[in-house]
Enzyme design. Sequence first.
Site, short mmCIF file in Angstrom:
data_model
loop_
_atom_site.label_atom_id
_atom_site.label_comp_id
_atom_site.label_asym_id
_atom_site.label_seq_id
_atom_site.Cartn_x
_atom_site.Cartn_y
_atom_site.Cartn_z
N ARG A 49 36.22 29.12 25.58
CA ARG A 49 36.42 30.23 25.93
C ARG A 49 35.05 31.03 26.71
O ARG A 49 34.20 31.09 25.90
CB ARG A 49 37.06 31.27 25.10
CG ARG A 49 37.22 32.81 25.45
CD ARG A 49 38.27 33.11 26.50
NE ARG A 49 38.13 34.47 26.89
CZ ARG A 49 38.95 34.86 28.02
NH1 ARG A 49 39.61 34.25 28.75
NH2 ARG A 49 38.85 36.08 28.17
N GLU A 53 31.23 40.17 27.63
CA GLU A 53 31.14 41.37 26.69
C GLU A 53 32.17 42.51 27.16
O GLU A 53 31.89 42.97 28.33
CB GLU A 53 30.04 41.77 26.43
CG GLU A 53 29.53 43.21 25.50
CD GLU A 53 28.30 43.24 25.33
OE1 GLU A 53 27.62 43.82 24.49
OE2 GLU A 53 27.27 43.11 26.35
N CYS A 65 42.08 47.66 29.16
CA CYS A 65 42.22 46.29 29.40
C CYS A 65 42.58 45.46 28.28
O CYS A 65 43.11 45.85 27.26
CB CYS A 65 40.49 46.03 29.61
SG CYS A 65 39.74 46.04 28.26
N CYS A 67 40.72 42.64 27.02
CA CYS A 67 39.47 42.04 26.47
C CYS A 67 39.53 41.65 25.02
O CYS A 67 39.31 40.77 24.34
CB CYS A 67 38.36 42.68 26.85
SG CYS A 67 38.15 42.81 28.83
N GLU A 91 28.60 43.02 30.09
CA GLU A 91 29.54 44.14 29.99
C GLU A 91 29.98 44.71 31.17
O GLU A 91 29.52 45.00 32.32
CB GLU A 91 28.87 45.26 29.43
CG GLU A 91 29.24 46.53 29.26
CD GLU A 91 30.65 46.62 28.23
OE1 GLU A 91 31.60 47.00 28.59
OE2 GLU A 91 30.46 45.89 27.19
N GLY A 92 31.43 45.13 31.41
CA GLY A 92 31.95 45.64 32.55
C GLY A 92 32.05 44.76 33.84
O GLY A 92 31.63 45.35 34.80
N ARG A 93 32.27 43.73 33.74
CA ARG A 93 32.10 42.64 34.76
C ARG A 93 30.64 42.74 35.20
O ARG A 93 30.39 42.59 36.60
CB ARG A 93 33.13 43.09 35.81
CG ARG A 93 34.68 42.71 35.37
CD ARG A 93 35.58 42.45 36.54
NE ARG A 93 35.91 43.38 37.59
CZ ARG A 93 36.55 44.42 37.36
NH1 ARG A 93 37.46 44.68 36.45
NH2 ARG A 93 36.60 45.42 38.47
N ASP A 125 33.29 42.41 41.22
CA ASP A 125 32.98 41.56 39.96
C ASP A 125 31.69 41.01 40.24
O ASP A 125 31.55 39.96 41.07
CB ASP A 125 34.22 40.55 39.70
CG ASP A 125 34.02 39.82 38.38
OD1 ASP A 125 33.02 39.95 37.75
OD2 ASP A 125 35.14 39.00 37.99
N ARG A 127 29.98 39.16 37.72
CA ARG A 127 29.44 38.22 36.44
C ARG A 127 29.21 36.79 37.22
O ARG A 127 29.64 36.55 38.46
CB ARG A 127 30.99 38.06 35.88
CG ARG A 127 31.45 39.21 34.94
CD ARG A 127 32.68 38.90 34.07
NE ARG A 127 33.70 38.91 35.00
CZ ARG A 127 34.82 38.35 34.64
NH1 ARG A 127 34.91 38.22 33.31
NH2 ARG A 127 35.90 38.47 35.40
N LYS A 153 36.06 31.07 36.95
CA LYS A 153 35.51 30.49 35.73
C LYS A 153 35.86 28.77 35.99
O LYS A 153 34.92 28.02 35.70
CB LYS A 153 36.32 30.69 34.47
CG LYS A 153 35.67 32.14 34.17
CD LYS A 153 36.22 32.73 32.75
CE LYS A 153 36.11 34.18 32.52
NZ LYS A 153 36.60 34.62 31.16
#
Length: 196
Positions: A49, A53, A65, A67, A91-93, A125, A127, A153
């Site tokens: 996975r 955060e 959310c 999460c 954190e937060g995307r 986003d 990330r 991902k």
Amino acid sequence: MIQIQAQSTIPTDFGNFTVYAFSEHEEDWSPHLVWVAENTDFNRTVNVRFHSECITGEVFHSKKCECGQQLTESMKFVSEHGGMIIYLRQEGRNIGIINKLKAYSLQEKGYDTVEANLMLGLPADGRNFDVAIEILKLLKVKEINLLTNNPEKIKSLNKSGIKLSNRLPMEIQPNEVNRSYLSKKRNYFGHLLEKV
């Protein structure tokens, strides 16, 4: 170069995990964390996975959310079946908690999660999953099952040299607060969600 800075065995409600702290520098107070269940064999297909955060959802059980629930279900799954959680400090995307709260404030005025981020001059986003790939390679993991609903991902693995054997859904039942947020994740980001 990212590397293991520390490791220890931690007992949890879901079983025992070996926890590794990954960062470039030993002084980093917010390293990425890898939680490896005790019955995990890196020489076989590993359940993985990638989890970013989310202090509001994981620690304070925010309903905005899913999460926190995803992290709980992931820990249960890998504890039972073997595997690991790569906990990314995004954190937060990847906009940080201060900007996340600013975005939440805009959402209270009627904007959705994407509109709020863009109004703040931030990416929808931000990330990046390259560091998760790097961690897998450092641990010499060759093949994985990925616990995710997020196609980004999956794409991150395409040119990594790590084989994606299966995608394992990680869908959580929506609540009255986060249903519109989850719909946006499905309709804007293309998340593989069926319950919204």
